[in-house]
Scaffold this motif. Sequence first.
Motif, PDB file in Angstrom:
ATOM      1  N   GLU A 276     -12.653  32.089-106.924  1.00 43.00           N
ATOM      2  CA  GLU A 276     -13.247  33.035-107.768  1.00 43.00           C
ATOM      3  C   GLU A 276     -13.845  34.208-106.915  1.00 43.00           C
ATOM      4  O   GLU A 276     -13.894  35.544-107.228  1.00 43.00           O
ATOM      5  CB  GLU A 276     -14.332  32.487-108.877  1.00 43.00           C
ATOM      6  CG  GLU A 276     -15.173  33.415-109.510  1.00 43.00           C
ATOM      7  CD  GLU A 276     -14.366  34.115-111.112  1.00 43.00           C
ATOM      8  OE1 GLU A 276     -15.045  34.942-111.649  1.00 43.00           O
ATOM      9  OE2 GLU A 276     -13.410  33.418-111.116  1.00 43.00           O
ATOM     10  N   ASP A 277     -14.845  33.748-105.766  1.00 39.43           N
ATOM     11  CA  ASP A 277     -15.631  34.547-105.234  1.00 39.43           C
ATOM     12  C   ASP A 277     -14.511  35.484-104.211  1.00 39.43           C
ATOM     13  O   ASP A 277     -14.927  36.664-103.964  1.00 39.43           O
ATOM     14  CB  ASP A 277     -16.472  33.929-104.227  1.00 39.43           C
ATOM     15  CG  ASP A 277     -17.704  33.179-104.924  1.00 39.43           C
ATOM     16  OD1 ASP A 277     -17.898  33.690-106.092  1.00 39.43           O
ATOM     17  OD2 ASP A 277     -18.339  32.249-104.500  1.00 39.43           O
ATOM     18  N   ALA A 278     -13.575  34.962-103.686  1.00 41.08           N
ATOM     19  CA  ALA A 278     -12.642  35.697-102.867  1.00 41.08           C
ATOM     20  C   ALA A 278     -11.890  36.606-103.902  1.00 41.08           C
ATOM     21  O   ALA A 278     -11.056  37.524-103.140  1.00 41.08           O
ATOM     22  CB  ALA A 278     -11.473  34.742-102.203  1.00 41.08           C
ATOM     23  N   GLY A 279     -12.035  36.792-105.118  1.00 44.99           N
ATOM     24  CA  GLY A 279     -11.380  37.670-106.053  1.00 44.99           C
ATOM     25  C   GLY A 279      -9.860  37.545-106.127  1.00 44.99           C
ATOM     26  O   GLY A 279      -9.167  38.505-106.616  1.00 44.99           O
ATOM     27  N   GLU A 280      -9.346  36.441-105.724  1.00 45.07           N
ATOM     28  CA  GLU A 280      -7.982  36.100-105.692  1.00 45.07           C
ATOM     29  C   GLU A 280      -7.561  35.782-107.217  1.00 45.07           C
ATOM     30  O   GLU A 280      -6.353  36.135-107.574  1.00 45.07           O
ATOM     31  CB  GLU A 280      -7.492  34.822-105.036  1.00 45.07           C
ATOM     32  CG  GLU A 280      -7.941  35.119-103.479  1.00 45.07           C
ATOM     33  CD  GLU A 280      -7.500  33.678-102.837  1.00 45.07           C
ATOM     34  OE1 GLU A 280      -6.763  32.904-102.987  1.00 45.07           O
ATOM     35  OE2 GLU A 280      -8.309  33.367-101.595  1.00 45.07           O
ATOM     36  N   VAL A 281      -8.222  35.172-107.936  1.00 40.35           N
ATOM     37  CA  VAL A 281      -8.018  34.604-109.302  1.00 40.35           C
ATOM     38  C   VAL A 281      -9.111  34.936-109.944  1.00 40.35           C
ATOM     39  O   VAL A 281     -10.521  34.664-109.566  1.00 40.35           O
ATOM     40  CB  VAL A 281      -7.329  33.108-109.457  1.00 40.35           C
ATOM     41  CG1 VAL A 281      -6.225  33.200-108.717  1.00 40.35           C
ATOM     42  CG2 VAL A 281      -8.230  32.366-108.915  1.00 40.35           C
ATOM     43  N   ARG A 282      -9.163  34.849-111.385  1.00 39.72           N
ATOM     44  CA  ARG A 282     -10.379  34.472-112.209  1.00 39.72           C
ATOM     45  C   ARG A 282     -10.285  33.057-112.636  1.00 39.72           C
ATOM     46  O   ARG A 282      -9.131  32.526-112.808  1.00 39.72           O
ATOM     47  CB  ARG A 282     -10.368  35.306-113.578  1.00 39.72           C
ATOM     48  CG  ARG A 282     -10.609  36.694-113.312  1.00 39.72           C
ATOM     49  CD  ARG A 282     -11.948  37.147-112.769  1.00 39.72           C
ATOM     50  NE  ARG A 282     -12.980  36.657-113.498  1.00 39.72           N
ATOM     51  CZ  ARG A 282     -13.559  37.051-114.503  1.00 39.72           C
ATOM     52  NH1 ARG A 282     -13.222  38.107-115.019  1.00 39.72           N
ATOM     53  NH2 ARG A 282     -14.509  36.477-115.146  1.00 39.72           N
ATOM     54  N   VAL A 283     -11.302  32.271-112.847  1.00 34.90           N
ATOM     55  CA  VAL A 283     -11.222  30.853-112.959  1.00 34.90           C
ATOM     56  C   VAL A 283     -12.377  30.517-114.194  1.00 34.90           C
ATOM     57  O   VAL A 283     -13.454  31.243-114.242  1.00 34.90           O
ATOM     58  CB  VAL A 283     -11.930  29.899-111.749  1.00 34.90           C
ATOM     59  CG1 VAL A 283     -12.063  28.609-112.093  1.00 34.90           C
ATOM     60  CG2 VAL A 283     -11.213  30.202-110.529  1.00 34.90           C
ATOM     61  N   ILE A 284     -11.874  29.761-115.281  1.00 37.15           N
ATOM     62  CA  ILE A 284     -12.737  29.254-116.324  1.00 37.15           C
ATOM     63  C   ILE A 284     -12.428  27.882-116.400  1.00 37.15           C
ATOM     64  O   ILE A 284     -11.401  27.184-116.385  1.00 37.15           O
ATOM     65  CB  ILE A 284     -11.880  29.845-117.855  1.00 37.15           C
ATOM     66  CG1 ILE A 284     -11.611  31.483-117.747  1.00 37.15           C
ATOM     67  CG2 ILE A 284     -12.579  29.359-118.820  1.00 37.15           C
ATOM     68  CD1 ILE A 284     -13.196  32.037-117.639  1.00 37.15           C
ATOM     69  N   GLY A 285     -13.705  27.256-116.704  1.00 35.95           N
ATOM     70  CA  GLY A 285     -13.596  25.855-116.681  1.00 35.95           C
ATOM     71  C   GLY A 285     -13.731  25.356-117.944  1.00 35.95           C
ATOM     72  O   GLY A 285     -14.596  25.967-118.931  1.00 35.95           O
ATOM     73  N   LEU A 286     -13.054  24.365-118.525  1.00 35.50           N
ATOM     74  CA  LEU A 286     -12.804  23.695-119.911  1.00 35.50           C
ATOM     75  C   LEU A 286     -13.228  22.279-119.718  1.00 35.50           C
ATOM     76  O   LEU A 286     -12.435  21.442-119.243  1.00 35.50           O
ATOM     77  CB  LEU A 286     -11.434  24.005-120.485  1.00 35.50           C
ATOM     78  CG  LEU A 286     -10.908  25.428-120.474  1.00 35.50           C
ATOM     79  CD1 LEU A 286      -9.776  25.700-121.057  1.00 35.50           C
ATOM     80  CD2 LEU A 286     -12.003  26.430-121.500  1.00 35.50           C
TER      81      LEU A 286
END
Length: 357
Positions: A276-286
Motif C-alpha cells: 500500500e505504501d509503495a503505491g503499487e496497489v490499494r489494499v482492503i482488509g476483510l
Amino acid sequence: MVASTAEVVEEENGLFQKQEVGSSAYTARHNGQMFEDGLSFSGNERDKLFLNRGVGSFADLSNVSGADSPNDGRAVISADFDDDGDVDLFVHNIQRERHGLFRNELDQTYGGFIKVRLRATSSQYEAIGSQVTVTGEHGPVTQVLSRGAGFVSCQVPELIHGLGAASEASIEVRWPTGRVESFGSVAANSRVLLVEGSGRAEAYDAQPRPLPDPLPAGLRVSVGDTVPVFAMLDPDEKEVLIDPRELAGGKRLYLNFWASTCVSCIVELPELQALEDAGEVRVIGLSMDAPADMHRAHELFEKRGAKFPSYFLGARKTEGRASVQELVDLERLPIPTTLVLSPEGVIEEIIRGPIAR
C-alpha cells in the motif's frame, strides 16, 4: 430430540429472562442461530462420504471428495444429474439453509453402467416397489425403486447399476404385483426403459447436461467475476458499503481475507501495508473474526502497523444489498486469501496463503 415444556433461561441485554421451550420467541431465536448465524444443530457433526471397496469394507473419502462439510446435512438425493452414468449427490444442509451439489468425477474409471427406468401396466405406472436384479460377472445385485426412502427427500424414478468391467448383464424385474419378468441381456453403458409385459428393453437417448466446475474452495466467486458492492462494519461498528471500483481509485485492489486467530494472516499484515505504501496497489482488509472479537482484532491489526482500511463481519442482510457471505463461504474459506481485482472490480487472480513479494 424430546420436546419439553420446561422453561429455560436466556440472556438478553445482560439480564436473564425465562423463555418457554417451543414458544415463538424461543423458536425464532434458535431458527435465527441455525439459518442466519450458521450455528450447528447437531454439535458440528461433519458430513461423511464412503466408497465401497468391493471387499467387504469402505474407504472414507470425505476429505478428498470435497463432501466433508461442517454444515449439518439433513437430506441427500442420489441421482445422475449430468446423465454421464454415475451417481451425483445433492445435499440439503440445515445451517444457513444451504444446498450442495457434488459432481461425481469417477466417470468410467470403475467400469460401465446400466440405467433403468420402469413403466408398469397393471399397477401404479411408476412401478414403485419393483425389484430390479442385474446379473453380471460378479453375480446378481438387486435394487428397489423407492421414491420416498430418504429423509425429507425423494428419489428419482430410475436406477443405476454399476457393471465394473462387464460388457453386458441380464435384467430381471419383480413388479409390484409379484410378477417376475426377464428382459434378457443389455450392453454396458445402456439406458433402457422396461415396460411391464413387453419382455424387451427399449433403449432411450442420453440427455447430457454438464455441471459447472466448482468454485474455488470457500469462495462463491472466481476469476473473471465482478465483485459487487457489499456491506460490512467499520471499526466503529457502523455499516458501510464496500465499493471495489471506488476504493481501487484506478489501481489494482487487493481484498485480503484475514482473521486475528490466523498466524499467517497476522505475519503478512506489514507486507500488505508495504504494498500500500509503495503505491503499487490499494489494499482492503476483510476480517473473518466473529463480531464479538472485532475490537480485539482491530487492536491487533493496528499493533502490526497496518493502516490500510479494514472491515468486519456483522452488517445486517437487507434486500437488494450484497453481503460478504455472497462472496465467501465463512465455514470453508481458507485464510489468508486475497482477491486481486482490476481497477474495474474484476477478479484477476486468487492468492491462497500469504502473498509473495
